[in-house]
Scaffold this active site. Structure first.
Site, PDB file in Angstrom:
ATOM      1  N   GLU A   1     -12.651   2.202  -0.840  1.00 44.19           N
ATOM      2  CA  GLU A   1     -12.056   2.246  -1.335  1.00 44.19           C
ATOM      3  C   GLU A   1     -11.457   0.517  -1.658  1.00 44.19           C
ATOM      4  O   GLU A   1     -10.918  -0.234  -0.631  1.00 44.19           O
ATOM      5  CB  GLU A   1     -11.220   2.930  -0.645  1.00 44.19           C
ATOM      6  CG  GLU A   1     -10.336   3.312  -2.339  1.00 44.19           C
ATOM      7  CD  GLU A   1      -8.479   3.112  -1.935  1.00 44.19           C
ATOM      8  OE1 GLU A   1      -7.985   1.616  -2.552  1.00 44.19           O
ATOM      9  OE2 GLU A   1      -7.971   3.205  -1.090  1.00 44.19           O
TER      10      GLU A   1
ATOM     11  N   CYS B   1      -2.518  -0.154  -2.726  1.00 42.00           N
ATOM     12  CA  CYS B   1      -4.121   0.180  -3.807  1.00 42.00           C
ATOM     13  C   CYS B   1      -3.845   0.598  -5.273  1.00 42.00           C
ATOM     14  O   CYS B   1      -4.109  -0.057  -6.431  1.00 42.00           O
ATOM     15  CB  CYS B   1      -5.256   0.113  -3.521  1.00 42.00           C
ATOM     16  SG  CYS B   1      -6.084  -0.581  -1.894  1.00 42.00           S
TER      17      CYS B   1
END
Length: 462
Positions: free
Chosen positions: A234, A268
Site C-alpha cells: 500500500e 495516504c
C-alpha cells in the site's frame, strides 16, 4: 532521517526538535534470536485453537483502551499527531480487534466448492511469519489493521517500524504480550534499512507487507520477488475529490477539510486533488478557504488542536519545495504557503488554486497540510483529471445524482471510491490501490486471506 551514524533509531520531537528517544539497532545475533522466537511462535500459534486467538484479540482491545492515553501522548511526542486524533486512532484499533474477534472465525472456516457430493473444500492455513515494513503517519492503526487479521489467521507479525516512532512500536509489542500472545507472535525488530533485505531472504520469514513510499515499496517488492515471497503493497496516493455542480457544497466543503487536513495532511488516502466543476468553483473555493482558515494549529498535546507539526523536518522542507515549484508554474496561493512561525516543525495550512496537470502539486503526492484546487469543465472532464495520475489508491465523488455517481465510480481507476463521503479505512471493507499505489488488500476478509495458504482438500477422488 531519524537515524545516526552509531547505529540507532532516533525519535526527535517535531514540536521542540529535541531528541526524546534513542533505540540501538539490533546486532546480527540479536536479529537471529528474534527470528528464532518468531519461528517458535509460529509453531505454537499456528496450531492453537481459533477460540484462543479470539480471546487474545478481545484482551488486546482492553489493553489498547487501558493504554490509550500513553499511546496518544507517545504519538504526539514522536510524530506530532494531535492527541485527540491519537486517542481516536487507538480506539479505532480496539474496535478493529473486537470486529475481527466476532467476524474473523467465519472467514477461516473451510469453504465448500462446486465439487459433487461435497467431497472438496478450501481450507485457509497460516503461511508463516509476515515481515511488515510500516510508516509513521498512523503509528498504531497502520500496524493493527494488518496485524490483527494476520495474527488471527495463525501467523506471526514481525514489525519493522519507521525509526521516528519506535516508542509507539514497543508500546504495541508490550500490549500484545499483555493480551496473551506467545513470544514471537508479535515481534518488533529494530534494524537499519540495509538489514531488511536480510530478513526478507531469511527462511523464517514467509511473506512481506509494506505501507510507504513508491520507492520503498518497489525496492522491497524486488527483494521479495527475488526470494519468491508474496508481498502486499500500500503505497503513495494523490486521491481525487470530485465535486460536481449538483453536489451539496456545504457538506462537500466539510468533508474536504477533514479529508485533506486530518493528521496534518499526512494521510495516504487524503483528498489531495480537489476537482470542482467550473460552475460552482468560486463558491466552493470561498467556503473552503474560510473553513481551513478556522482550523487550530498548535501544540499536539492540546486536545483542541487540529493541525500539529509535521512528523519530520526533512519532509516539511520537501513539501515547501513542492509548493514553491507549483507557484512558479502558475498556481495561485489562496492560503498559507510557508513554514509557520510557531516553534517546531509546523507548516501553514495551504490552499493552491488554478492547479493544472503539468504542475508539481498535481503530478506528485503532497504529504502535508496542502490542498490543490483544480477546475473541471464538466463531469467527463473531472473524471479525466481524476484518472490522470500515476496513483490509484482511492477517490471521493460528490453529486446528488446517484446513478451518475455509480457510472463515474465504475470508471475511476482507484482501489476505492467514496460517494458523498471522504476516503476512510474500515474493517468491513478492503483497502488497497492500483497503479503505483500498490497491490493486494488489507482489512475485511481480504486481510485474512492475503496471508493464508488456500489449500484444496479433495476427498476420495477416484
Amino acid at each position: 532521517m531519524n537515524v545516526d551514524s552509531m547505529g540507532a533509531a532516533i525519535s526527535l520531537c517535531p514540536t521542540s526538535g529535541e531528541e526524546i528517544g534513542r533505540y540501538s539497532y539490533q546486532t546480527a545475533s540479536q536479529l537471529d534470536a528474534a527470528l528464532t522466537r518468531v519461528q517458535k511462535g509460529f509453531d505454537e500459534w499456528s496450531v492453537i485453537d481459533i477460540s484462543v486467538r479470539v480471546t487474545v484479540l478481545l484482551h488486546m482491545a482492553d489493553e489498547l483502551r487501558k493504554q490509550a492515553d500513553a499511546m496518544a501522548i507517545m504519538a504526539a511526542n514522536e510524530m506530532g499527531k494531535p492527541v485527540a486524533q491519537g486517542l481516536a486512532e487507538v480506539e479505532k484499533c480496539a474496535a478493529l480487534c473486537e470486529w475481527y474477534a466476532e467476524q474473523g472465525p467465519k472467514m477461516l472456516e473451510p469453504e465448500p466448492t462446486l465439487v459433487e457430493d461435497n467431497k472438496a473444500f478450501v481450507a485457509y492455513r497460516p503461511l508463516g511469519a509476515v515481515l511488515a515494513v510500516m510508516p509513521w503517519n498512523f503509528p498504531f492503526w497502520q500496524i493493527m489493521r494488518g496485524a490483527v487479521p494476520i495474527i488471527l489467521s495463525g501467523n506471526p507479525y514481525v514489525l519493522k517500524h519507521a525509526p521516528n516512532v519506535m516508542g509507539c512500536a514497543y508500546l504495541l509489542q508490550d500490549a500484545w504480550r499483555q493480551a496473551g500472545v506467545p513470544m514471537g507472535v508479535f515481534e518488533v525488530i529494530n534494524v537499519p534499512p540495509a538489514c531488511v533485505s536480510k530478513a526478507i531472504e531469511d527462511t523464517r520469514i514467509a511473506t512481506v507487507a509494506v505501507t510507504g513510499s513508491v520507492r520503498a515499496g518497489s525496492a522491497i517488492a524486488s527483494q521479495a520477488g527475488a526470494a519468491l515471497k508474496k508481498c502486499v503493497l500500500e503505497l503513495g496516493g494523490s486521491d481525487p475529490f470530485i465535486v460536481l455542480a449538483d453536489a451539496d457544497i456545504e457538506e462537500a466543503v466539510k468533508a474536504a477539510v477533514v479529508g485533506r487536513f486530518q493528521n496534518t495532511g499526512q494521510v495516504c488516502i487524503a483528498a489531495k486533488r480537489i476537482i470542482i466543476e467550473k460552475s460552482i468553483a468560486k463558491r466552493f473555493e470561498k467556503k473552503f478557504v474560510a473553513a481551513v482558515s478556522a482550523l487550530k494549529m498548535g501544540d499536539p498535546l492540546d486536545h483542541t488542536t487540529y493541525i500539529g507539526p509535521m512528523a519530520r523536518f526533512d519532509l516539511r522542507e520537501e513539501l515547501h519545495q513542492q509548493v514553491q515549484a507549483s507557484l512558479k508554474q502558475g498556481a495561485k496561493l489562496l492560503l498559507g504557503g510557508n513554514k509557520s512561525t510557531l516553534q517546531g516543525n509546523y507548516y501553514e495550512p495551504t490552499i493552491l488554486a488554478d492547479v493544472t496537470p503539468e504542475m508539481t502539486s498535481f503530478k506528485e503526492e503532497l504529504f502535508g497540510p496542502v490542498a490543490s484546487l483544480i477546475v473541471a469543465d464538466d463531469a467527463a472532464h473531472a473524471l479525466e483529471l481524476a484518472n490522470n495520475s500515476e496513483f490509484g489508491l482511492s477517490g471521493s465523488l460528490w453529486t446528488a445524482d446517484v446513478q451518475k455517481a455509480k457510472y463515474l465510480a465504475s470508471r475511476m481507476v482507484t482501489g476505492a471510491v467514496f460517494i458523498n463521503g471522504y476516503s476512510a479505512s474500515d474493517p468491513r471493507v478492503p483497502i488497497g490501490g492500483v497503479k503505483k499505489s500498490g497491490f493486494g488488500r488489507e482489512l475485511s476478509h481480504f486481510g485474512v486471506h492475503e496471508f493464508c495458504n488456500a489449500q484444496t482438500v479433495w476427498m476420495d477422488r477416484r
